[in-house]
Structures are given as C-alpha cells and as structure tokens.
Scaffold this active site. Structure first.
Site, short mmCIF file in Angstrom:
data_model
loop_
_atom_site.label_atom_id
_atom_site.label_comp_id
_atom_site.label_asym_id
_atom_site.label_seq_id
_atom_site.Cartn_x
_atom_site.Cartn_y
_atom_site.Cartn_z
CG ASP A 161 -2.30 0.54 0.93
OD1 ASP A 161 -2.41 1.38 0.03
OD2 ASP A 161 -3.27 0.17 1.63
CD GLU A 194 0.78 5.10 -7.39
OE1 GLU A 194 1.27 6.18 -7.68
OE2 GLU A 194 -0.13 4.56 -8.06
CD1 TRP A 195 -4.72 3.25 -3.16
CD2 TRP A 195 -3.73 5.16 -2.53
NE1 TRP A 195 -4.34 3.11 -1.85
CE2 TRP A 195 -3.73 4.26 -1.44
CE3 TRP A 195 -3.16 6.43 -2.37
CZ2 TRP A 195 -3.17 4.59 -0.21
CZ3 TRP A 195 -2.61 6.75 -1.15
CH2 TRP A 195 -2.62 5.84 -0.08
N GLY A 196 -3.20 4.56 -8.30
CA GLY A 196 -3.16 5.26 -9.59
C GLY A 196 -2.64 6.69 -9.47
CG ASN A 198 2.83 9.00 -8.00
OD1 ASN A 198 3.19 10.16 -8.06
ND2 ASN A 198 2.42 8.43 -6.86
CG ASP A 216 -9.55 2.23 -0.68
OD1 ASP A 216 -8.56 2.15 -1.44
OD2 ASP A 216 -9.46 2.11 0.56
C1 GLA Z 1 -6.00 1.36 1.54
C2 GLA Z 1 -6.17 0.38 0.38
C3 GLA Z 1 -7.31 -0.56 0.70
C4 GLA Z 1 -7.04 -1.31 1.99
C5 GLA Z 1 -6.79 -0.33 3.12
C6 GLA Z 1 -6.28 -1.02 4.37
O1 GLA Z 1 -7.08 2.21 1.67
O2 GLA Z 1 -6.40 1.08 -0.81
O3 GLA Z 1 -7.52 -1.46 -0.36
O4 GLA Z 1 -5.93 -2.15 1.81
O5 GLA Z 1 -5.81 0.64 2.75
O6 GLA Z 1 -6.05 -0.12 5.41
#
Ligand code: GLA
Length: 424
Positions: A161, A194-196, A198, A216
């Site tokens: 993460d 890394e949620w996109g 970068n 998320d």
């Molecule tokens: C981030 C991630 C989620 C999950 C939580 C856990 O928000 O994007 O998918 O893993 O952390 O805390």
C-alpha cells in the site's frame, strides 16, 4: 578427459555465481527482475478488507479457507486468500516484523501450512511508508527484513500500500520491495496498491504483477452520496479505466480494486460489477463473507463461463466500442482465444432498456491492442448468453427484418454473450 571438463565447468559455474552473489552483496538494490509466470492471467482469490477491515483472526481465515474449498471456489480458480490490513503485531529488537498472536495464535507459518494443505495460497499486506493505512507498522526501512519474513512464513502474495509515504519516490519504493521479494527467494505475487496516483500503469510492468488504478472501491453502484468521501462507486471506477487497456497483459494487470459482490448492492448490480471486472481482465478478488452468502451471490461468483472470459489466455482487456441511447447502453467487446469474442451490453441508466441488434453495426478491428477484427459481414458466430446459459442462435442476418433480435437490458444490469465462429 570428459571428467576433467565436467569438473572445470562446475568450477566455472561456481565462480560465476560467486561473482554475481558478491556483486549483489555490494549493491543490495541492484535491479532484479520480478518473478515471472505468477500472473499469466489475472489473480483470483479472496481478500479480507472489503467486508472485515481489520477485524480479522485465525478462526475467520480458516473458516473462509474451508468454505473456499467446500463451495468449489478454489476449483473455480480462486486460489489466493489474502490478509489485508490488521494482521501485524510488533517489530522485535532487530526490526523483524511479527504477526499479532492474539489474532493469530498459531502464527503465520502455521496458517500458511494450513492453507497450502488445502491448495490455497496465502496473501499478506504491507505498506511502502512508515505505517499501513490502518496505522500498523509499515515496511519503510525494513523491506528486506519483511520480504525475508514473508518467505520464511510461506507467503505467496503481497499487496503493498501507499499510506504515510511523504516525499518517497513511488517507482523507487516499489522497485525496492520487488528486489527484496526477489532476493528472499520465494516466488511472491507482487500487487502494487498506489491508487493510480503516479500513473503506475506507465512504469509498473517491470516492477509488479498488478497495480491499483484508483482509490478504494465501495459497495455502491452510483454516487448516491451515502458512502465515505475517500471511496468510489462502481460507475466512477469503471469510467476511470478509460485509456488504460493498452497497459495490461499477461504478467501485469490493471487493478480496479477488489470485488464488492455480496456486500449490499442489488443482484443486477453485483452481476454487472462482476461481468465488467471479468471483461476488464481485473483481478477477481472476492471481498464478501463467504460463510454467510446468498445463493445469488454464490451463483455470480461461481459462473465458470464468465470467469473464463477473465482468465482467457490472450489476456486482452475489453474495449468500450460504443455507447447508444445517450450513453445509457455501453457495448464492451473482448477478444478471446480461438477467434471468439465476449460481448457485454451494459445498461448504466436508471431505466430498463431495449436494443435492436444488427451485428453489422459492430464490425471493427481492435487497433489499440490485439489487432483482431470482428467480422460479422463475413463470419457467422454462434451466440451463447452467459448469464442465462442459453444458446441464442447466430449473428447471421435474418431474412425477415422483423425477426431481428431485440435485447432487453434491465437497469444497472448486463447482457453477456460469448460469440464463437460457426465452423464450416
Ligand atoms: C488502503 C487500500 C485498501 C485497503 C486499506 C487497508 O485504503 O487502498 O484497499 O488495503 O488501505 O487499510
């Protein structure tokens, strides 16, 4: 003579490996390739986060594993069981990480052994920063130690993460953990989370087996205003995949986040979500309570013909070919091995819709990725509806125009076909 040359060859091999070992020791961050062959098709399994957040423990995980076997989920391809945030205990004086023994009294190694004995692989979670998103210890500064512990325990998958990473270079941080995993010597699937932020799709191929493309997910189909501001609804995540299909392929996948099937949306919405994720070559990581799930949820997760679209060996992510009726209906096409195509008609509007299909309107070549063409003018395809399980004739133009097929697509639902060329 022969004996002497064999001995000489053995000495040479030994010297070369010692030299490269010595080089590695001098440069512990020397680039090492990621493990290959772990992600020929998108990963499938279950993850604890969407339903249970940090409320995880050994009993829940073992019960989930037992269900995965008993319900035939493992046989259907869901082989990873991934612990998300919340498994960590403290680091010891040397800095090695340990599991929370109150939650996992038998320890992580015993849990891995239990899962392996059932044909399931263990996934674990950490973070490139000082802390995980739920504030447990992160791996920053402990990358090689953590990778070593995971390998000792028998871990098969790491989700990594991106919380608490101020001023850290993303490519560097993820490459460091990739090298640490490689050095630890056990093949471990590497999932970047890394949620996109970068554009990981531009550099992730060399580094990891998959990368999250967005923030998320939540169990909400539309922006109905009832979910936390940091999370996204299914439609938003879907729209954020635009332009990314060319980056995915065997070994490296776009990850629009784990499944919310069975977590509160309607059956139609669950079916649409699962179908679209299958079409997108997304990881199919179930995120619901497997011990208490409805018959409808089970039927969605276990539809082997839909799973087969996701796991098709060509590994080409679907394209949104066109929209109709002011954007209400989307037509998604996915080329499959052997000249087949998956076709999904998705109704994102609030009203049920009808559409008169003339297949000649869908002749195109996938110039962006596969170079494959649909050839409705020259080839006749057999049509199978993958949600009803019924054969629905062929794509040949009927002699009588009135007999052309009108498809009904309920609100927030899909119609999903597999088209196979009719052999001569
Ligand atoms: C981030 C991630 C989620 C999950 C939580 C856990 O928000 O994007 O998918 O893993 O952390 O805390």
């Amino acid at each position: 003579m022969k004996k002497i040359s064999i001995i000489a060859a053995a000495i040479a091999i030994l010297m070369v490996s010692q030299v490269s070992d010595a080089q590695d020791r001098r440069r512990p961050d020397a680039p090492l390739p990621k493990w290959e062959g772990l992600a020929d098709t998108p990963q499938m399994g279950w993850s604890s986060w969407n339903k249970f957040q940090t409320e995880i423990n050994e009993k829940l995980i073992k019960e989930t594993a037992d269900q995965m076997v008993e319900l035939g989920l493992v046989d259907a391809g869901y082989v990873y069981l991934n612990l998300d945030d919340g498994w960590h205990g403290e680091r010891d004086e040397q800095g090695f990480v340990h599991e929370d023994l109150e939650k996992f009294p038998s320890g992580m190694k015993a849990l891995a052994d239990y899962l392996h004995s059932k044909g399931i692989k263990l996934g674990i979670y950490s973070d490139a920063g000082t802390n995980t998103c739920a504030c447990y210890t992160g791996s920053l500064g402990h990358e090689y130690q953590d990778a070593y512990m995971y390998a000792q325990w028998g871990v098969d998958y790491l989700k990594y993460d991106w919380c608490y990473t101020n001023n850290i270079d993303p490519k560097g941080a993820y490459t460091l953990m990739r090298n640490a995993l490689r050095k630890a010597g056990r093949p471990i699937f590497f999932s970047m989370c890394e949620w996109g932020s970068n554009k990981p799709w531009e550099w992730g191929n060399e580094v990891a087996n998959s990368w999250r493309t967005t923030g998320d997910i939540s169990a909400h189909f539309t922006r109905d205003g009832k979910y936390p501001s940091y999370s996204l609804c299914i439609l938003d995540i879907l729209d954020m995949q635009a332009g990314l299909r060319k980056y995915a392929g065997p070994g490296h996948w776009n990850d629009p986040d784990m499944l919310e099937v069975g977590n509160g949306m309607s059956v139609a919405e669950d079916r649409a979500h699962f179908t679209l994720w299958a079409m997108l070559c997304a990881p199919l990581l179930m995120g619901n309570d497997l011990v208490h799930m409805s018959q409808e949820t089970r039927a969605i997760l276990l539809n082997k013909e839909v799973i087969a679209l996701n796991q098709d060996p060509l590994g080409v992510q679907a394209l949104k070919y066109k929209t109709e009726q002011d954007g209400a209906l989307e037509f998604w096409f996915k080329p499959l091995e052997g000249g087949d195509w998956a076709v999904c008609i998705f109704n994102r509007s609030e009203q049920d819709r009808e559409y008169l299909i003339d297949w000649r309107n869908f002749c195109f070549t996938d110039t962006e990725v596969s170079n494959l063409s649909t050839s409705f003018d020259t080839v006749v395809y057999r049509i199978k509806n993958l949600w009803t399980g019924k054969e629905e004739g062929t794509t040949a133009l009927p002699k009588n125009y009135n007999k052309m097929k009108t498809v009904k697509v309920p609100s927030h639902d899909v119609v999903l076909y597999r088209l196979s060329p009719v052999s001569e």
